[in-house]
Design an enzyme around this catalytic site. Structure first.
Site, mmCIF file in Angstrom:
data_model
loop_
_atom_site.group_PDB
_atom_site.id
_atom_site.type_symbol
_atom_site.label_atom_id
_atom_site.label_comp_id
_atom_site.label_asym_id
_atom_site.label_seq_id
_atom_site.Cartn_x
_atom_site.Cartn_y
_atom_site.Cartn_z
ATOM 1 N N ALA A 1 0.564 -1.592 0.073
ATOM 2 C CA ALA A 1 0.015 -0.044 -0.151
ATOM 3 C C ALA A 1 0.952 1.403 -0.195
ATOM 4 C CB ALA A 1 -0.346 -0.372 1.438
ATOM 5 N N GLU B 1 -0.748 -9.533 -0.635
ATOM 6 C CA GLU B 1 -2.709 -9.637 -0.318
ATOM 7 C C GLU B 1 -2.853 -9.333 -1.510
ATOM 8 O OE1 GLU B 1 -1.992 -6.688 2.497
ATOM 9 O OE2 GLU B 1 -2.510 -7.846 3.784
HETATM 10 C C1 HXC Z 1 4.619 4.370 -1.141
HETATM 11 C C2 HXC Z 1 6.864 3.279 -1.294
HETATM 12 C C3 HXC Z 1 7.077 1.927 -1.538
HETATM 13 C C4 HXC Z 1 5.259 2.016 -0.770
HETATM 14 C C5 HXC Z 1 8.667 1.935 -2.485
HETATM 15 N N1 HXC Z 1 8.008 3.441 -2.689
HETATM 16 N N2 HXC Z 1 7.374 1.411 -2.468
HETATM 17 N N3 HXC Z 1 6.192 4.663 -1.506
HETATM 18 N N4 HXC Z 1 4.467 3.474 -0.346
HETATM 19 N N5 HXC Z 1 4.911 0.670 -0.234
HETATM 20 C C6 HXC Z 1 8.882 4.507 -3.803
HETATM 21 C C7 HXC Z 1 9.803 4.322 -2.189
HETATM 22 O O1 HXC Z 1 9.997 5.743 -1.499
HETATM 23 C C8 HXC Z 1 10.978 5.072 -3.814
HETATM 24 O O2 HXC Z 1 9.973 5.737 -3.831
HETATM 25 C C9 HXC Z 1 10.303 3.877 -4.789
HETATM 26 O O3 HXC Z 1 9.358 3.713 -4.531
HETATM 27 C C10 HXC Z 1 11.965 3.249 -5.156
HETATM 28 O O4 HXC Z 1 11.916 2.773 -3.620
HETATM 29 P P1 HXC Z 1 13.211 2.626 -3.632
HETATM 30 O O5 HXC Z 1 12.781 2.476 -1.319
HETATM 31 O O6 HXC Z 1 13.906 3.899 -3.662
HETATM 32 O O7 HXC Z 1 13.818 0.943 -3.366
HETATM 33 P P2 HXC Z 1 15.033 0.362 -2.779
HETATM 34 O O8 HXC Z 1 15.907 0.820 -2.290
HETATM 35 O O9 HXC Z 1 14.928 -0.998 -4.213
HETATM 36 O O10 HXC Z 1 13.936 -0.809 -2.327
HETATM 37 C C11 HXC Z 1 13.658 -1.149 -2.534
HETATM 38 C C12 HXC Z 1 11.963 -2.158 -1.352
HETATM 39 C C13 HXC Z 1 11.939 -0.793 -0.695
HETATM 40 C C14 HXC Z 1 12.394 -3.016 -0.272
HETATM 41 C C15 HXC Z 1 10.335 -2.551 -2.006
HETATM 42 O O11 HXC Z 1 11.275 0.462 -1.410
HETATM 43 C C16 HXC Z 1 10.497 -0.899 1.170
HETATM 44 O O12 HXC Z 1 10.355 -1.294 1.060
HETATM 45 N N6 HXC Z 1 9.266 -0.331 0.153
HETATM 46 C C17 HXC Z 1 8.343 -0.223 1.358
HETATM 47 C C18 HXC Z 1 7.833 -1.681 1.503
HETATM 48 C C19 HXC Z 1 6.313 -2.117 2.549
HETATM 49 O O13 HXC Z 1 7.209 -1.807 3.500
HETATM 50 N N7 HXC Z 1 5.500 -2.495 2.165
HETATM 51 C C20 HXC Z 1 4.705 -2.324 2.887
HETATM 52 C C21 HXC Z 1 3.998 -1.338 3.010
HETATM 53 S S1 HXC Z 1 1.936 -0.924 4.328
HETATM 54 P P3 HXC Z 1 11.154 8.293 -3.689
HETATM 55 O O14 HXC Z 1 10.520 8.976 -4.202
HETATM 56 O O15 HXC Z 1 11.241 8.165 -2.012
HETATM 57 O O16 HXC Z 1 12.671 7.528 -4.168
HETATM 58 C C22 HXC Z 1 1.235 -2.273 3.454
HETATM 59 C C23 HXC Z 1 -0.483 -2.237 3.963
HETATM 60 C C24 HXC Z 1 -1.358 -3.073 3.460
HETATM 61 O O17 HXC Z 1 1.601 -2.283 2.251
HETATM 62 C C25 HXC Z 1 -2.920 -2.893 3.884
HETATM 63 C C26 HXC Z 1 -3.878 -3.322 3.127
HETATM 64 C C27 HXC Z 1 -3.234 -3.131 1.709
#
Ligand code: HXC
Length: 258
Positions: A65, A112
């Site tokens: 998300a 999911e």
């Molecule tokens: C918003 C996101 C994002 C996310 C990545 N980005 N994931 N933006 N929401 N979930 C954005 C980053 O901010 C960044 O933008 C760009 O995408 C590239 O990401 P990086 O982090 O620079 O890439 P990398 O170093 O390759 O790392 C990849 C990654 C990491 C390991 C996937 O991005 C990450 O940990 N993302 C979050 C994963 C996460 O926690 N997901 C769960 C979310 S909560 P900018 O502009 O900053 O460069 C959830 C709740 C579910 O899903 C509830 C029901 C739906």
């Protein structure tokens, strides 16, 4: 219909939906989830579409998300909007089969979303995880429920509590995905698989999808009775007569979805 966060096309009876927010690793924001609901509903209603493939990019199916969109929300807002409830419904109420073709990250809501599809094909680069715990929250779209049913309590609990990622090999071994495919071939293989399904009787396909999904909701004896009754009901279709006649006559069946 024009979409800003999806690339949508239909070729040869297969609806292909690509999540397309490359700058955010296909993070699921409200616009994308709204558009996905519309695209799925349109394909479900379109007689030309017989099977759906949902995919992302090679780097990410979806990294969850959209954290930036969610971060300032209050309990009252997310509760009143039932955040992610309607989006989940729009996927699971689709009656045609949906194959998730997952390459790269499928995290949080991305994992999911893949699990809400009917089965998952993934590339050798796929990484699945429920890292919500690292954000001080927990899954909200099935990560604590569907993942547990797919991979069992121990692995699901570990993944949900630590936020660690599972690679493609582990995902196949533990039953989360049906097959692992080299990344460059993933979408073609998903389309080929969808094509195979599209050649069956749609009535039998939709009834089978419903029956398999019911296996998660019913006791075994209720599920077996449900399955047998639906099996019986397919003897009311022309496709049953055609399918069995074609076998006996050693020819390919010509299903008409009647
Ligand atoms: C918003 C996101 C994002 C996310 C990545 N980005 N994931 N933006 N929401 N979930 C954005 C980053 O901010 C960044 O933008 C760009 O995408 C590239 O990401 P990086 O982090 O620079 O890439 P990398 O170093 O390759 O790392 C990849 C990654 C990491 C390991 C996937 O991005 C990450 O940990 N993302 C979050 C994963 C996460 O926690 N997901 C769960 C979310 S909560 P900018 O502009 O900053 O460069 C959830 C709740 C579910 O899903 C509830 C029901 C739906």
């Amino acid at each position: 219909m024009a979409y800003e966060t999806l690339i949508v096309e239909t070729t040869d009876h297969i609806g292909l939906i690509r999540l397309n927010r490359p700058d955010a690793l296909n993070a699921l924001n409200s616009q994308l989830l709204g558009e996905l609901g519309k695209a799925l509903a349109a394909m479900d209603a379109d007689d030309d579409v017989r099977c759906i493939v949902l995919t992302g990019s090679e780097k990410a199916f979806a990294a969850g998300a959209d954290i930036k969109e969610m971060s300032e929300k209050t309990f009252a807002e997310v509760f009143k909007d039932d955040m992610f409830g309607p989006a989940g419904q729009s996927v699971i109420r689709t009656r045609k089969p949906i194959i998730a073709a997952v390459s790269g990250y499928a995290l949080g809501g991305g994992c999911e979303l893949a699990m809400m599809c009917d089965f998952i094909l993934c590339s050798d680069t796929a990484k699945f995880g429920q890292p919500e715990i690292n954000l001080g929250v927990m899954p909200g779209l099935g990560g604590s429920q569907r993942l547990t049913r797919f991979v069992g309590k121990s692995k699901s609990m570990e993944m949900n509590l630590t936020g660690r990622f599972m690679d493609a090999e582990e995902a196949e071994r533990s039953g989360l995905v049906s097959r692992v495919i080299p990344a460059k071939d993933l979408v073609d293989e998903a389309i080929k698989t969808a094509k195979k399904i599209s050649e069956k009787s749609m009535i039998a396909v939709m009834a089978t999808k419903e029956a398999v999904n019911r296996s998660y909701e019913m006791t075994l004896s209720e599920g077996l009775l449900y399955e047998r009754r639906v099996f019986h009901s397919l003897f009311a279709t022309d496709d049953q007569s055609e399918g069995m006649a074609a076998f006996i006559e050693k020819r390919s069946p010509q299903f008409r979805d009647t």
